[in-house]
Design an enzyme around this catalytic site. Structure first.
Site, PDB file in Angstrom:
ATOM      1  N   PRO A 257      -6.004 -41.251 -18.724  1.00 26.41           N
ATOM      2  CA  PRO A 257      -6.613 -40.259 -17.703  1.00 26.41           C
ATOM      3  C   PRO A 257      -6.133 -40.785 -15.933  1.00 26.41           C
ATOM      4  CG  PRO A 257      -8.206 -42.330 -17.912  1.00 26.41           C
ATOM      5  CD  PRO A 257      -6.985 -42.474 -19.202  1.00 26.41           C
ATOM      6  N   ASP A 429      -4.147 -46.075 -14.080  1.00 25.21           N
ATOM      7  CA  ASP A 429      -4.858 -45.801 -15.417  1.00 25.21           C
ATOM      8  C   ASP A 429      -6.862 -45.441 -14.512  1.00 25.21           C
ATOM      9  OD1 ASP A 429      -6.220 -45.840 -18.058  1.00 25.21           O
ATOM     10  OD2 ASP A 429      -4.470 -46.919 -18.522  1.00 25.21           O
ATOM     11  N   HIS A 430      -7.778 -44.823 -15.073  1.00 27.35           N
ATOM     12  CA  HIS A 430      -9.094 -44.534 -14.806  1.00 27.35           C
ATOM     13  C   HIS A 430      -9.395 -45.761 -15.760  1.00 27.35           C
ATOM     14  CE1 HIS A 430     -11.582 -43.776 -12.238  1.00 27.35           C
ATOM     15  NE2 HIS A 430     -11.287 -42.463 -11.740  1.00 27.35           N
ATOM     16  N   ARG A 431      -9.187 -46.325 -16.749  1.00 30.42           N
ATOM     17  CA  ARG A 431      -9.523 -46.780 -17.410  1.00 30.42           C
ATOM     18  C   ARG A 431      -9.273 -48.326 -17.115  1.00 30.42           C
ATOM     19  NH1 ARG A 431      -6.512 -45.687 -22.203  1.00 30.42           N
ATOM     20  NH2 ARG A 431      -4.563 -46.267 -21.581  1.00 30.42           N
ATOM     21  N   VAL A 432      -8.135 -48.950 -16.037  1.00 27.38           N
ATOM     22  CA  VAL A 432      -8.416 -49.804 -15.883  1.00 27.38           C
ATOM     23  C   VAL A 432      -8.677 -50.048 -14.201  1.00 27.38           C
ATOM     24  CG1 VAL A 432      -6.553 -51.514 -15.426  1.00 27.38           C
ATOM     25  CG2 VAL A 432      -6.697 -50.090 -17.470  1.00 27.38           C
TER      26      VAL A 432
END
Length: 457
Positions: A257, A429-432
């Protein structure tokens, strides 16, 4: 001791490798650390070192052969050792290059039925005669003109026909009506409007004898596409690098994402410092990219959450700045790694980044320079690109896209002047990481570039 030489896995995405050149021949003595074979990976050509000593007894995969990662490509052993028990793999052969479309082919006959969604075809001239680009529309028949229309008399026409004639400038006196009793109706006016009409001559005014007739305007010649016998297209085989890019980009863009944060940097001070440094004799030339690398590496150490990547169920945070530098090649894009940029002075970064880019273009990178980046930078400023967004290179958590340094009007303290500005966009990276983290990172990198003396201490 028998040492098997395998096709190494030099990157996360590498699945096959191609033997470009054997640097030793069968029967040559080999020592550990000797350059043994040059291999083409999905990103570059790499010279592989020998891990054993002895004699190169057998070359299993010849030059030009392509084999999967982990496949045996050669055998090193002592002269007295028996290697007959090892199954000699058939040397791989390079895949044939794609053939271009034939220069001429029979034109397909017209068929009825639905048109396919996409069609591959070749343009072949069927005739050398002059052919118009589009079929000419049939000329509408000119309406009959009243032979004896009364001058100034009442014309029988419907109200709608009169309205349309008034709007379009059609003279009802010259139209022969087709309605009941010769009444002019709507379709008569529309037909007269569409039909070409000669220049009007006042009614009752005889044309003097010998008067010149109006000359017709010559028709504009029709454009004709000349015969083009060459093939309209050809299918070009993807290079290993392009094939790797085609495979990896969906793996990055689809499951990761992305979000983007952009900041504009005042580069006046950095530009002036760069010119001063480049005027010094005996010192390496500093590029804008070198200054961005140094500023980014220091900002990463201050913001370790950006220098991170997703690793399974944990987030791996790095405390060293290993910067991947995107280098454009004719066959694709490669990102060699410049390590420990946070600890290197600006002049050293300039020397190593230039050497890295030159060897990347020449296909002479070492295996350890092709992986291990914690953050990447892509600079398209030299192509007059003001700003763009880059795609994250997995497994990294972010990448910075750098645009041109442009001169533009800026307002400072209520005064208008010309300043140098550069836009940077970070893809995350929106997960990170989150937006505020990336904004703080850009603030720190921007401050370092706007106060560039900090890059020298």
């Amino acid at each position: 001791m028998i040492t098997k030489v395998f096709m190494p896995k030099l990157s996360d995405a590498m699945e096959t490798g191609k033997v470009i050149k054997w640097l030793k021949k069968e029967g040559d003595a080999v020592k550990g650390g000797d350059l043994l074979v040059e291999v083409e990976t999905d990103k570059a050509n790499v010279e592989i070192e020998a891990f054993g000593a002895g004699i190169l007894r057998k070359i299993v995969v010849g030059e030009g052969g392509t084999v999967p990662v982990g496949e045996m490509i050669g055998v090193i052993a002592d002269p007295t050792e028996d290697i007959s028990s090892m199954a000699a793999a058939k040397p791989a052969t390079p895949a044939p290059a794609a053939k271009p479309a034939p220069a001429s082919a029979a034109a397909p006959a017209a068929v009825s039925g639905p048109v396919p969604a996409m069609e591959s075809y070749q343009s072949v001239p069927a005739t050398t005669a002059v052919v118009p680009l589009a079929p000419a529309a049939p000329a509408a028949p000119a309406p009959a003109v009243a032979a004896s229309a009364p001058v100034g008399g009442r014309v029988k026409a419907s109200p709608l026909a009169r309205k349309i004639a008034g709007q379009t400038g059609v003279d009802l006196q010259v139209i022969q009506g087709t309605g009941p009793g010769g009444r002019i109706i709507r379709r008569d006016v529309e037909a007269a409007q569409a039909a070409p009409r000669p220049a009007a001559v006042p009614t009752g005014t005889p044309q003097p004898a010998g008067a010149p007739r109006p000359t017709a305007v010559p028709a504009r010649p029709q454009f004709v596409i000349p015969p083009r016998p060459e093939a309209e297209f050809e299918d070009v085989a993807m290079s290993p690098m392009r094939a790797a890019i085609a495979k990896r980009m969906p793996m990055s863009k689809a499951p990761v994402p992305h979000f983007y944060v952009t900041s504009e940097v005042a580069m006046d001070e950095a530009w002036a410092l760069r010119e001063q440094l480049n005027s010094l004799d005996g010192q390496p030339k500093i590029s804008v990219t070198d200054m961005v690398i140094k500023a980014v590496s220091l900002a990463l150490i201050k913001n370790p959450g950006i220098n991170a990547q997703l690793n399974g169920q944990v987030i791996r945070v790095y405390h060293r700045a290993h910067i991947g530098i995107a280098v454009a090649l004719d066959q694709g894009l490669i990102t060699p790694v410049l390590r420990d940029c946070d600890a290197k002075p600006l002049a050293r970064i300039a020397v190593e980044s230039r050497d890295l880019a030159e060897r990347a273009r020449g296909g002479k990178l070492r295996a350890q320079e092709m992986s291990g980046a914690t953050f990447s930078i892509s600079n398209l400023g030299m192509y007059d690109v003001e700003e763009f967004s880059a795609i994250i290179n997995p497994p990294e958590g972010a990448i910075l896209a750098v645009g041109s340094v442009l001169q533009k009007p800026v307002v400072e303290d209520g005064e208008l002047r010309v300043g140098r500005r550069m836009k940077m966009t970070i893809s995350c990276d929106h997960r990170v990481m989150d937006g505020a983290m990336c904004a703080r990172f850009l603030q720190d990198a921007k401050r370092l570039l706007e106060e560039p003396l900090r890059l020298l201490v």
